[in-house]
Design an enzyme around this catalytic site. Structure first.
Site, short mmCIF file in Angstrom:
data_model
loop_
_atom_site.label_atom_id
_atom_site.label_comp_id
_atom_site.label_asym_id
_atom_site.label_seq_id
_atom_site.Cartn_x
_atom_site.Cartn_y
_atom_site.Cartn_z
N ASP A 91 -26.35 -56.63 54.66
CA ASP A 91 -25.71 -55.54 53.94
C ASP A 91 -24.63 -54.85 54.80
O ASP A 91 -24.31 -53.69 54.57
CB ASP A 91 -26.75 -54.49 53.53
CG ASP A 91 -27.65 -54.96 52.40
OD1 ASP A 91 -27.33 -56.00 51.80
OD2 ASP A 91 -28.66 -54.30 52.13
N ASP A 240 -42.45 -50.94 55.63
CA ASP A 240 -43.45 -51.89 56.12
C ASP A 240 -44.86 -51.29 56.08
O ASP A 240 -45.80 -51.90 55.58
CB ASP A 240 -43.09 -52.36 57.53
CG ASP A 240 -42.62 -51.21 58.44
OD1 ASP A 240 -42.77 -50.03 58.06
OD2 ASP A 240 -42.09 -51.49 59.52
#
Length: 481
Positions: A91, A240
């Site tokens: 990105d 996460d």
């Protein structure tokens, strides 16, 4: 006036009690790691013809200089090429995207199943990139590596083998190693902190049967577990931890392989490290707010595990509580208030645990380099972590208030124009707070300098190191294996 004094003493007492509980929890994990036997892990060894397809996801953001190295490591994995799918999730908004395109094109022309995904809109940041890539694959297993890590050739054999052998496992987490551990004192201290996390905390949780948090990289997920847990979500800065806990609440378990290490790069500048720790602290507290009700309502965990998980994700609140204790303690240092017997005893117990627990925790990570270097790293870790008090307390407070900030990648090189906490000139806040606290204590009660020595030293050290970083030339961290 008496009511105000009672209120201050009450809040100070409660803050010290909670800090003492956090320290006691850390000490329990240290003792568990020291006393409990090692836990065995079953591993399947299917033939090459029976190996499943694996998707390897490589999330990048302005890290194009690392793409060739990580792709070389992926191509060296001991796994059939026809069972390996690679996604470079880049990105980037700088010129490094061209490097990713070139590297991906070269491998694609060589017959490798690889694609580059570039999103113009960074919705949900890393979590969004992982989710977008997952939607383009049907692989049953997903390996994730940040660009600055180098997995060993047997990584997939050992991790996927463990997942095949344990069909109720959502993922397997491996241990981080450090390519540039010896670069400077800061990298050695970071390595000590991370070695304590993986070698002591993660290993203790594994031996106790507690949930093992996913660390965002160097692990392999079972796709079915990701989907069953609701997929990647970007409403916290630690996607996460969020997904791994949601998977556990759905009944999935996880494994930790301590002796499978994946070397990566540590930040070489204090400012970059502070940015990283701010993100981790804020993300943990965001998960604490988001998941605490679900944790205590879930039938998947016994009560003692609910308590341990709650302490785990709430631990970063210690920075906010610590800063509160310092502020609330100033009237007592100045002699304007006198601590009662209860507060004095609690302060003594909390302070004892606050020193004993982290020292034991950090020392158990290993004594490489001898006793002198170990003592230097442990003391340095205590001091510099205390120097993050303002930044991390702010991160915890922002999370509690629901204030959103973007996901900032941690730069590993020393740079002069990298991410900076909004409105915080590099090092001036810490340096000013350290000098102010030192001056106040010397004027009011010089003996209290002993009690606050680590905090004052940490603030002055982190502040001065950031100012020095600004004046050092930009350079790339030593990333050679």
């Amino acid at each position: 006036m008496l009511a105000a004094e009672s209120t201050v003493e009450l809040f100070l007492t409660l803050s010290l009690v909670i800090l003492g509980i956090f320290s006691f929890n850390l000490l329990l994990l240290t003792l568990a790691r020291l006393l409990l036997p090692k836990r065995r892990m079953a591993t399947a060894e299917p033939s090459d013809t029976d190996l499943p397809k694996v998707l390897v996801q490589l999330p990048l953001f302005n890290e194009g200089e690392l793409v060739e190295r990580i792709l070389s490591a992926i191509m060296a994995l001991d796994w059939p090429r026809d069972r390996l799918q690679i996604q470079v999730l880049d990105d980037s908004i700088d010129g490094s995207l061209a490097l990713s395109r070139s590297a991906v094109a070269a491998l694609s022309n060589a017959g490798v199943e690889i694609e580059l995904l570039h999103r113009v809109d960074r919705t949900a940041f890393k979590a969004g990139a992982l989710a977008a890539g997952l939607a383009r694959s049907d692989a049953p297993f997903v390996a994730i590596f940040d660009a600055d890590f180098i997995p060993p050739p047997d990584f997939l054999r050992r991790t996927v083998g463990a997942l095949i052998a344990q069909p109720d496992w959502a993922y397997v987490q491996t241990r981080w190693a450090h390519l540039n551990r010896e670069e400077n004192l800061l990298t050695r201290i970071q390595a000590r902190l991370l070695d304590s996390h993986f070698g002591v905390e993660q290993e203790a949780r594994w031996r106790l049967g507690l949930p093992i948090p996913f660390n965002g990289t160097c692990g392999v997920w079972r796709r079915a577990a990701i989907e069953d847990a609701g997929g990647w979500e970007g409403d916290t800065l630690t996607e996460d931890l969020d997904l791994s806990l949601r998977a556990r609440l759905r009944g999935w378990r996880a494994g930790f392989i301590k002796d499978l290490t994946v070397p990566g790069v540590l930040p070489v500048s204090t400012r970059a490290w502070r940015v990283q720790q701010f993100r981790w602290t804020k993300g943990f507290v965001q998960c604490f707010i988001k998941l605490l009700p679900q944790i205590w309502a879930s039938p998947a965990l016994p009560r003692w595990q609910k308590l341990m998980v709650s302490l785990q994700i709430g631990q970063p609140l210690a920075f906010l509580l610590g800063m509160s204790c310092i502020i609330l303690g100033l009237p007592f240092i100045a002699g304007e208030m006198v601590a009662g017997e209860t507060l004095s005893r609690i302060a003594l117990v909390a302070s004892t645990l606050g020193f004993l627990a982290p020292i034991s925790f950090l020392t158990l990570a290993g004594t490489r380099g001898g006793a002198r270097q170990t003592a230097q790293e442990v003391l340095g870790a205590l001091v510099l972590t205390s120097g993050l008090l303002l930044s991390n307390a702010r991160g915890g407070l922002e999370a509690l208030l629901g204030y959103r900030t973007e996901f900032v990648r941690t730069p590993k090189a020393r740079i002069q124009s990298g991410p900076r906490a909004r409105g915080w000139s590099g090092g001036l806040m810490e340096l000013g707070a350290g000098l102010g606290l030192l001056g106040f204590v010397l004027l009011e009660e010089p003996f209290a300098v002993i009690y606050l020595a680590i905090v004052i030293s940490g603030l002055l050290g982190v502040g001065a190191m950031q100012i020095l970083d600004e004046r050092m030339p930009a350079r790339v961290a030593n990333t050679q294996p």
